[in-house]
Design a protein around this motif. Sequence first.
Motif, PDB file in Angstrom:
ATOM      1  N   HIS A  50     -14.950 143.384   7.482  1.00 21.59           N
ATOM      2  CA  HIS A  50     -15.013 142.006   6.978  1.00 21.59           C
ATOM      3  C   HIS A  50     -14.314 141.889   5.627  1.00 21.59           C
ATOM      4  CE1 HIS A  50     -18.515 144.097   5.325  1.00 21.59           C
ATOM      5  NE2 HIS A  50     -18.465 143.250   4.314  1.00 21.59           N
ATOM      6  N   GLN A  51     -14.294 142.988   4.865  1.00 22.07           N
ATOM      7  CA  GLN A  51     -13.596 142.958   3.574  1.00 22.07           C
ATOM      8  C   GLN A  51     -12.080 142.938   3.799  1.00 22.07           C
ATOM      9  OE1 GLN A  51     -14.912 145.830   0.702  1.00 22.07           O
ATOM     10  NE2 GLN A  51     -16.653 144.530   0.204  1.00 22.07           N
ATOM     11  N   GLY A  54     -11.272 139.472   4.823  1.00 21.27           N
ATOM     12  CA  GLY A  54     -11.247 138.584   3.661  1.00 21.27           C
ATOM     13  C   GLY A  54      -9.942 138.699   2.897  1.00 21.27           C
ATOM     14  N   PHE A  55      -9.493 139.930   2.668  1.00 17.37           N
ATOM     15  CA  PHE A  55      -8.249 140.122   1.916  1.00 17.37           C
ATOM     16  C   PHE A  55      -7.050 139.570   2.685  1.00 17.37           C
ATOM     17  CE2 PHE A  55      -4.468 142.821   1.354  1.00 17.37           C
ATOM     18  CZ  PHE A  55      -4.106 142.373   0.096  1.00 17.37           C
ATOM     19  N   ALA A  58      -7.025 135.805   2.608  1.00 16.89           N
ATOM     20  CA  ALA A  58      -6.653 135.309   1.274  1.00 16.89           C
ATOM     21  C   ALA A  58      -5.155 135.491   1.033  1.00 16.89           C
ATOM     22  CB  ALA A  58      -7.460 136.060   0.221  1.00 16.89           C
TER      23      ALA A  58
ATOM     24  N   TYR B 146     -12.453 148.773  -0.568  1.00 15.18           N
ATOM     25  CA  TYR B 146     -11.683 147.559  -0.872  1.00 15.18           C
ATOM     26  C   TYR B 146     -10.537 147.871  -1.847  1.00 15.18           C
ATOM     27  CZ  TYR B 146     -10.687 142.641  -1.475  1.00 15.18           C
ATOM     28  OH  TYR B 146     -10.066 141.424  -1.463  1.00 15.18           O
ATOM     29  N   MET B 149      -7.834 149.692  -0.037  1.00 18.12           N
ATOM     30  CA  MET B 149      -7.080 148.819   0.861  1.00 18.12           C
ATOM     31  C   MET B 149      -6.063 147.967   0.091  1.00 18.12           C
ATOM     32  SD  MET B 149      -8.552 146.039   3.462  1.00 18.12           S
ATOM     33  CE  MET B 149      -8.896 145.011   2.069  1.00 18.12           C
ATOM     34  N   ILE B 150      -6.472 147.450  -1.072  1.00 18.37           N
ATOM     35  CA  ILE B 150      -5.548 146.647  -1.891  1.00 18.37           C
ATOM     36  C   ILE B 150      -4.379 147.520  -2.355  1.00 18.37           C
ATOM     37  CG2 ILE B 150      -5.321 145.280  -4.037  1.00 18.37           C
ATOM     38  CD1 ILE B 150      -7.140 144.008  -1.912  1.00 18.37           C
ATOM     39  N   ALA B 153      -2.094 148.085   0.600  1.00 18.56           N
ATOM     40  CA  ALA B 153      -1.386 146.845   0.965  1.00 18.56           C
ATOM     41  C   ALA B 153      -0.263 146.581  -0.038  1.00 18.56           C
ATOM     42  CB  ALA B 153      -2.367 145.679   0.996  1.00 18.56           C
ATOM     43  N   LEU B 157       3.730 146.573   0.731  1.00 19.51           N
ATOM     44  CA  LEU B 157       4.485 145.322   0.595  1.00 19.51           C
ATOM     45  C   LEU B 157       5.526 145.381  -0.526  1.00 19.51           C
ATOM     46  CD1 LEU B 157       1.653 142.660   1.061  1.00 19.51           C
ATOM     47  CD2 LEU B 157       3.519 143.134   2.636  1.00 19.51           C
ATOM     48  N   PHE B 169       4.864 138.543  -7.480  1.00 17.21           N
ATOM     49  CA  PHE B 169       4.264 139.405  -6.453  1.00 17.21           C
ATOM     50  C   PHE B 169       2.900 139.916  -6.929  1.00 17.21           C
ATOM     51  CE2 PHE B 169       3.463 143.687  -4.845  1.00 17.21           C
ATOM     52  CZ  PHE B 169       3.561 143.498  -3.475  1.00 17.21           C
ATOM     53  N   MET B 172       0.304 137.122  -7.131  1.00 16.73           N
ATOM     54  CA  MET B 172      -0.195 136.693  -5.812  1.00 16.73           C
ATOM     55  C   MET B 172      -1.098 137.745  -5.190  1.00 16.73           C
ATOM     56  SD  MET B 172       2.881 134.636  -3.956  1.00 16.73           S
ATOM     57  CE  MET B 172       1.940 134.294  -2.489  1.00 16.73           C
ATOM     58  N   LEU B 173      -0.721 139.031  -5.369  1.00 14.72           N
ATOM     59  CA  LEU B 173      -1.540 140.107  -4.805  1.00 14.72           C
ATOM     60  C   LEU B 173      -2.913 140.125  -5.492  1.00 14.72           C
ATOM     61  CD1 LEU B 173      -1.363 142.484  -2.748  1.00 14.72           C
ATOM     62  CD2 LEU B 173      -0.921 143.961  -4.699  1.00 14.72           C
ATOM     63  N   ALA B 176      -4.904 137.223  -4.207  1.00 11.32           N
ATOM     64  CA  ALA B 176      -5.374 137.491  -2.839  1.00 11.32           C
ATOM     65  C   ALA B 176      -6.521 138.504  -2.871  1.00 11.32           C
ATOM     66  CB  ALA B 176      -4.228 138.008  -1.981  1.00 11.32           C
ATOM     67  N   GLY B 179      -9.611 136.659  -4.197  1.00 17.73           N
ATOM     68  CA  GLY B 179     -10.080 135.723  -3.164  1.00 17.73           C
ATOM     69  C   GLY B 179     -10.689 136.469  -1.993  1.00 17.73           C
ATOM     70  N   GLY B 180     -10.006 137.554  -1.587  1.00 17.17           N
ATOM     71  CA  GLY B 180     -10.463 138.329  -0.441  1.00 17.17           C
ATOM     72  C   GLY B 180     -11.802 139.000  -0.694  1.00 17.17           C
ATOM     73  N   TYR B 181     -11.988 139.431  -1.938  1.00 19.03           N
ATOM     74  CA  TYR B 181     -13.249 140.097  -2.281  1.00 19.03           C
ATOM     75  C   TYR B 181     -14.416 139.123  -2.134  1.00 19.03           C
ATOM     76  CZ  TYR B 181     -16.562 143.050  -4.752  1.00 19.03           C
ATOM     77  OH  TYR B 181     -17.656 143.818  -5.065  1.00 19.03           O
ATOM     78  N   LEU B 183     -14.400 136.350  -0.402  1.00 17.65           N
ATOM     79  CA  LEU B 183     -14.511 135.913   0.995  1.00 17.65           C
ATOM     80  C   LEU B 183     -15.237 136.973   1.831  1.00 17.65           C
ATOM     81  CD1 LEU B 183     -13.794 133.806   3.138  1.00 17.65           C
ATOM     82  CD2 LEU B 183     -11.591 134.930   3.419  1.00 17.65           C
ATOM     83  N   GLY B 184     -14.836 138.238   1.665  1.00 17.41           N
ATOM     84  CA  GLY B 184     -15.454 139.316   2.436  1.00 17.41           C
ATOM     85  C   GLY B 184     -16.934 139.447   2.134  1.00 17.41           C
ATOM     86  N   ASN B 185     -17.233 139.476   0.841  1.00 14.54           N
ATOM     87  CA  ASN B 185     -18.644 139.598   0.462  1.00 14.54           C
ATOM     88  C   ASN B 185     -19.425 138.342   0.828  1.00 14.54           C
ATOM     89  OD1 ASN B 185     -18.508 142.183  -0.428  1.00 14.54           O
ATOM     90  ND2 ASN B 185     -18.093 141.647  -2.551  1.00 14.54           N
TER      91      ASN B 185
END
Lengths: 447, 211
Positions: A50-51, A54-55, A58, B146, B149-150, B153, B157, B169, B172-173, B176, B179-181, B183-185
Amino acid sequence: MLRIIYILHRAASALTHWVLLRLTPAGQLVAAGIGVTAAFGINTHLNMAHQAFGFLVAAAVAALVVGRYTQLPLRMHRRAPRYGTVGEPLSYRLRVANTTGKPLHDMIVQERLVDPRPVWTEFRSPVPGEHSRGFMERWSGFYRWRRLVVRHRQAYTEPTPLPVLAPYAENDIQVTVVPEKRGRLDLTGPMVRRPEPLGLFHALKTTDAYDSVLVLPRLYRLPPSALPGHRQYQPGGVALAASVGDSEEFVSLRDYRPGDPKRSIHWKSWAKTGKPIIKETQEEFFVRHALVLDTFAEGGDAAVFEEAVSLAASFVSARSSETLLDLMFVGPEAYCFTSGRGLAQADRMLEILAGVTLCTDKSFDVIRPLVIGRAGLLSACICVLQAWDADRRSLVETLCGLDIPVMVFVIVAPGQSMAYDPGPMQGNPQHFHVLEAGRMQEGLAQR
Amino acid sequence: MTPPMLLGAALVFWGWQTGFLVWGAAMAAAVEGSRMLSVRWKLSPADFYRIADASALLLMAMAVYRFVAGTASMARWLPFALFPLLAAQTFSVFGKVDLGAVFYTVRQREKKNPTAPRRGVDIRYPCLALILLAASAANVRTTAFYAGMILFAGWALWPRRPKGRPLAFITMLAAAAAGGYFLGNGLHVTQQHLEGWIGHRYPSPRSPCVT
């Protein structure tokens, strides 16, 4: 049900087009990753997908927003050529101007073509060969959809990278389109793409600049062949015929005009009148070939017909300028176009051939009176046929009976080049050829 | 072509997260070692088909084992199944995997027409994504996954970003990632709340709270 299948095909096609146009390969991987992590991480207690979800979401949203609102300050002007040829890359110049004070990098340009997706009225009717396909292909409508898209697709275009555009600079680049169909190719305007900073989504700049190119049939190299036959008397001559050849018939005398050839001066009349007089003549004996193109659809398929048109175009292109050529075929009605010796040039005939379509509502008999009616003028006849049935044999037999040398080319579907009985061509087997669609050049080379 | 060390680092990261560190390091050494070795094999399409079939069999065996033994998610073993195909690509002269090895319908078409030009696909980036997915299956509840993964990524990229805008770049990364953190949590917290609400609203008959 069929309507729903049609809507699904249309939607899937639109989505694919959008994905390929707007997403970079990295963006496509991110889109796939969103789907996989959404499914895999549905229960957030079991893993950390899910993480990742989310990334990825986003990043995709950020790329989408930035890409959507990125302006590409460009001005484009295209110069399309008048003609193209099926299967041969058609290159034209595109002038791209940077209208800002910043350099522009990483741009890709490509031509926009007409949407090849079929409309509902076309999709609801079966296409040839559909009944022999597997159940799934028939039930899903996939085969029908694919056939119709291929039928409508006029060309394909490869994206061309644009060099770096300096501030306020202009650059000329070559854009290439490869026509796949003869006839009119519609170009709707060039399009430039540039990825946003993350490199996932393309910003897009399109320019509406409609243009059309006439795509001529594919041409084959014809081996040298000597069609027997001699010059024939052409009653009344041929209007506008150039002064080539030696069999000329006197027409009249007239005053000299600048540019008249010296050999046309009538010296006796000059002596009598004291001013130059020209002897006007008209050629009346020419070599005249007929090129009969079989456009009838009964039992024939589109690929065979295209090859027949290409072969006819090859003869038109290769004929001598001193020979008259009557191109005969049946469209909405029976047509005969004459070229050579100052009449229509080969490119005009190729334009006509670019527009020839299959005749579905008439039988082969319709062309017979047209050919036989001109038989007295002909030195020889070339028949490009899509079948070798009784009607076609009968026409060839009649021509042979009139002592007209005939050369017959029968184009057959791929894999069907079995031994054909030459029938009326028995006496001249060297002038009877069976060629397989898709292997035409090979077949012609073996003649 | 992936940037140097990216796949190797991802394999080590997967090994660290799942407890297969030795295996991850060995696979990383094999994949990244190919850059230093000049040894390459001339693998035919049929060889690639066989290797792909072996990978598929391995995956099936894992699925069977997972259900028989009743272990945790089999996704954490994915790199074991992917490795033969990844190694084949890395050490082949062709440098890609035949499309027919990945798609069965293409394989049938290629078998019917063996003279057609060979079409390949680079599986390194999809493999990277699957390695990270396998790492996520370890379910290590720290921020390490997490952050890793960042990092991967961004690493993947970075060479493919448009030239001349590195700051955009990075911005934006970072946006993201932030935001992703959340959203995921947020998804995880939402699931917990939903479970609590459903448990409260529709209590299980065996629950001790039910009287």
